[in-house]
Design a protein around this motif. Sequence first.
Motif, mmCIF file in Angstrom:
data_model
loop_
_atom_site.group_PDB
_atom_site.id
_atom_site.type_symbol
_atom_site.label_atom_id
_atom_site.label_comp_id
_atom_site.label_asym_id
_atom_site.label_seq_id
_atom_site.Cartn_x
_atom_site.Cartn_y
_atom_site.Cartn_z
ATOM 1 N N VAL A 281 4.672 -42.837 -21.192
ATOM 2 C CA VAL A 281 3.374 -42.117 -20.845
ATOM 3 C C VAL A 281 2.289 -43.248 -20.965
ATOM 4 O O VAL A 281 1.989 -43.557 -22.142
ATOM 5 C CB VAL A 281 3.112 -40.751 -21.635
ATOM 6 C CG1 VAL A 281 1.795 -40.299 -20.991
ATOM 7 C CG2 VAL A 281 4.312 -39.884 -21.188
ATOM 8 N N ILE A 282 1.523 -43.511 -19.794
ATOM 9 C CA ILE A 282 0.450 -44.247 -20.028
ATOM 10 C C ILE A 282 -0.938 -43.629 -19.806
ATOM 11 O O ILE A 282 -1.325 -42.907 -18.703
ATOM 12 C CB ILE A 282 0.344 -45.158 -18.680
ATOM 13 C CG1 ILE A 282 1.690 -46.059 -18.649
ATOM 14 C CG2 ILE A 282 -0.720 -46.538 -18.917
ATOM 15 C CD1 ILE A 282 2.389 -45.764 -17.298
ATOM 16 N N ASP A 283 -1.803 -43.593 -20.921
ATOM 17 C CA ASP A 283 -2.725 -42.667 -20.992
ATOM 18 C C ASP A 283 -3.934 -43.483 -20.494
ATOM 19 O O ASP A 283 -4.499 -44.605 -21.342
ATOM 20 C CB ASP A 283 -3.028 -41.959 -22.157
ATOM 21 C CG ASP A 283 -4.344 -41.085 -22.352
ATOM 22 O OD1 ASP A 283 -4.515 -40.428 -21.592
ATOM 23 O OD2 ASP A 283 -5.264 -41.667 -23.330
ATOM 24 N N ASP A 284 -4.554 -43.304 -19.488
ATOM 25 C CA ASP A 284 -5.732 -44.167 -19.062
ATOM 26 C C ASP A 284 -7.026 -43.653 -19.432
ATOM 27 O O ASP A 284 -7.808 -43.377 -18.505
ATOM 28 C CB ASP A 284 -5.454 -44.137 -17.506
ATOM 29 C CG ASP A 284 -6.056 -45.581 -16.918
ATOM 30 O OD1 ASP A 284 -6.385 -46.417 -17.585
ATOM 31 O OD2 ASP A 284 -6.464 -45.666 -15.579
ATOM 32 N N ALA B 274 -9.809 -49.655 -19.202
ATOM 33 C CA ALA B 274 -9.025 -48.497 -18.756
ATOM 34 C C ALA B 274 -9.733 -48.072 -17.476
ATOM 35 O O ALA B 274 -10.853 -48.486 -17.118
ATOM 36 C CB ALA B 274 -9.145 -47.478 -19.696
ATOM 37 N N ARG B 275 -8.879 -47.287 -16.701
ATOM 38 C CA ARG B 275 -9.551 -46.566 -15.415
ATOM 39 C C ARG B 275 -9.874 -47.719 -14.362
ATOM 40 O O ARG B 275 -10.861 -47.679 -13.794
ATOM 41 C CB ARG B 275 -10.692 -45.603 -15.674
ATOM 42 C CG ARG B 275 -10.322 -44.531 -16.682
ATOM 43 C CD ARG B 275 -11.391 -43.572 -16.503
ATOM 44 N NE ARG B 275 -10.831 -42.277 -17.625
ATOM 45 C CZ ARG B 275 -11.386 -41.206 -17.219
ATOM 46 N NH1 ARG B 275 -12.191 -40.764 -16.544
ATOM 47 N NH2 ARG B 275 -10.920 -40.139 -18.301
ATOM 48 N N THR B 276 -9.008 -48.849 -14.326
ATOM 49 C CA THR B 276 -9.464 -49.850 -13.406
ATOM 50 C C THR B 276 -8.251 -49.807 -12.427
ATOM 51 O O THR B 276 -8.249 -50.661 -11.617
ATOM 52 C CB THR B 276 -9.248 -50.987 -14.071
ATOM 53 O OG1 THR B 276 -8.075 -51.204 -14.795
ATOM 54 C CG2 THR B 276 -10.523 -51.314 -15.125
ATOM 55 N N PRO C 188 2.221 -42.939 -15.180
ATOM 56 C CA PRO C 188 0.716 -42.886 -15.199
ATOM 57 C C PRO C 188 -0.187 -41.758 -15.376
ATOM 58 O O PRO C 188 -0.005 -40.801 -14.211
ATOM 59 C CB PRO C 188 0.412 -43.904 -14.073
ATOM 60 C CG PRO C 188 1.505 -43.402 -13.309
ATOM 61 C CD PRO C 188 2.538 -42.978 -14.044
ATOM 62 N N CYS C 189 -0.976 -41.421 -16.411
ATOM 63 C CA CYS C 189 -1.828 -40.289 -16.490
ATOM 64 C C CYS C 189 -3.309 -40.554 -16.899
ATOM 65 O O CYS C 189 -3.562 -41.647 -17.581
ATOM 66 C CB CYS C 189 -1.314 -39.564 -17.806
ATOM 67 S SG CYS C 189 0.324 -38.950 -17.678
ATOM 68 N N GLY D 18 -2.471 -49.694 -10.773
ATOM 69 C CA GLY D 18 -1.421 -50.992 -10.931
ATOM 70 C C GLY D 18 -1.951 -51.364 -11.997
ATOM 71 O O GLY D 18 -0.748 -51.858 -12.865
ATOM 72 N N ASP D 19 -3.033 -51.592 -12.736
ATOM 73 C CA ASP D 19 -3.105 -52.071 -14.022
ATOM 74 C C ASP D 19 -2.703 -50.822 -14.844
ATOM 75 O O ASP D 19 -2.164 -51.377 -16.083
ATOM 76 C CB ASP D 19 -4.909 -52.043 -14.220
ATOM 77 C CG ASP D 19 -5.637 -53.146 -13.529
ATOM 78 O OD1 ASP D 19 -4.798 -53.877 -12.971
ATOM 79 O OD2 ASP D 19 -6.855 -52.944 -13.365
ATOM 80 N N ALA D 20 -2.705 -49.862 -14.877
ATOM 81 C CA ALA D 20 -2.106 -49.029 -15.977
ATOM 82 C C ALA D 20 -0.418 -49.105 -15.870
ATOM 83 O O ALA D 20 -0.141 -49.279 -17.052
ATOM 84 C CB ALA D 20 -2.271 -47.363 -15.351
ATOM 85 N N LEU D 21 0.245 -49.287 -14.858
ATOM 86 C CA LEU D 21 1.520 -49.672 -14.866
ATOM 87 C C LEU D 21 1.794 -51.086 -15.331
ATOM 88 O O LEU D 21 2.840 -50.998 -16.013
ATOM 89 C CB LEU D 21 2.174 -49.577 -13.218
ATOM 90 C CG LEU D 21 2.031 -48.261 -12.664
ATOM 91 C CD1 LEU D 21 2.400 -48.402 -11.276
ATOM 92 C CD2 LEU D 21 3.153 -47.068 -13.408
#
Length: 452
Positions: free
Chosen positions: A74-77, A107-109, A48-49, A112-115
Motif C-alpha cells: 500500500v503506497i500512502d501518498d 508526495a502527491r506528485t 496507490p492510495c 507514476g511517482d507513487a508506483l
Amino acid sequence: MIAILSAFTLLLGVTFVAYVVSILVPFLRHRPVAEGNPHEFEWHIFIPCRDEAVVIDQTIARARNDFPMAHVWVIDDDSDDETAAITESHALVDDHVHLVRRVRPNARTGKGDALNSAYDALQEWLPADADHSRVIVAVVDADGELAPNALEVVSSPEIFGESKTGAAQIAVWMKNRDDPRPLPDQGRLANAFARNLIRMQDLEFRTVISGMQALRARTGTVGLGGNGQFTRLDVLDAIGRGYGRPWHGALLEDYELGVHVMLAGYEVRHVYDTHVSQEALPSLRRLLTQRTRWAQGNIQCVKYLKDIFNSSNVDTGGVIESAYYLLLPFLQILGGIALLILTGTAIAFGIQHPDVIESNIGQVWGLLALNIIFSVTPFAIWGIVYKLKCEPEASWARALFWGLEVWLYVYNIYICIARAFVRVARGKNGWSKTRRNAEAHVVVAGSVAVEQ
C-alpha cells in the motif's frame, strides 16, 4: 469550405464505422485461455492510495483472503486521513502487507511517482538472487477487487507462461452496476440517472474497451489500464534502465507503461477471462473530471508516436492502431467543430430558404438516414453486444434501450476532450484524484442538490 467540411466529416464517419467493425469481430470471436499455476510465480500487488480510508481496510482484507501467497504493498501518498494507520494495523500482524509512505513535498506528485516508490521498496525487500522474470507486479485501485481466479488466469501458458509476455491487462467490471439506490440521499429521478450512468460505464468497459483491446491483441498494441494491470519485474527493470523509471509522468501513466513495455520488445496481453471490479461513478460531474484527466493523458502520450514508428518491435498494424488511438482526440475535436459548423449552416439555410427544403425533402430524409448509419448505429450496436456477452438475462427491449443510451453517453467525450485541450493550453498538468462514492457528500438545499 462547406464541401471540404462535409467530405472531412464523411471520411471520419466511414473510418469510425470501419474501426467499430474491426474491434467488434475479434471481440465476438474471443477464445478462453487455459488456467495456469500461480505458484510458479511470486505476486506483489501495488495499491496507490491518497485519502482512501473509506475503502482500504476492506481492499487489503479481501486481497489477503483471496490471494494468501501475494504480498500487498500500500503506497500512502501523504494522506490526510487514516489510510496509513489502517495499513499499519494490517502490517503489524501480517508480514505479507507492506506500507510505503510518501511525505510532502515529495508526495502527491502523480500516480507514476507513487508506483515508482513501491517499485524501489520492492527492490530493496527482494533477496539479491531473486528471479525477476518470475516476479509479477499487479497494480490495483484502492477500491479494486480482483476476481478470485485472477492469478490462475494470468498464469496461463498463453499469458505469463509465455516468456515473451511482459505485461497483461485484465477486464474491468463495475461492482455497483446493480445498485438500486446509488445516491441514497437523493430522489427517484436522480437515482435513475445515476443507475443508468453506472450501467453505461460497465457496458463501456466490458464491451467497447474490451473490443478495442481485442483488436490491439492482433496488432500487438494492447493498452494497460490503471486498475488490473500485471507486469513482470524484469520488464519494469528494463524500462527503468532505458527510460530512467518504470512509470512516468503522463496523466495516463498506465497506457504510457504499456507503450514502454512494447518498445522494450515484450508483448502485452489482454485477458478477458478474469476481471477486476471497481466503483462506477454515479455523478456526471465526477465522471467528466475523471475522463478529462484521461483525455489529457492521451494527448500527452502523442509524443511516443515517433518512437513507435521507428521501433523495430512494432509492425505496421501496430503503428496504425497506435497512431489512430493517440491522434483520436485531435480528430474528435476537429470533427466536433466541423459538425457544429455544418449543423449551424444547415439550420440557417433552412430558416432562410424553407421552400428549397420542402422541394428537396427526399434528400433531407436521405441525409438523416446517413446520419443514423454513421452516428447512431456504431454506438447502439453495443447494447446488443452487452446483452449477449455480459447480461444474457436482460430483455431485448432493455438491450435496445442501452444501445440508444450509449449513443447519448459518448457525447461526454467532446466535453472532456475540449476541457483537456484547454488544460494543456494553460499548462495545467496536475493529477486530480477522483473521490470514492463513500466520500461524496451531498447537501440538499430546497430542490437543488450540490455535490461537495
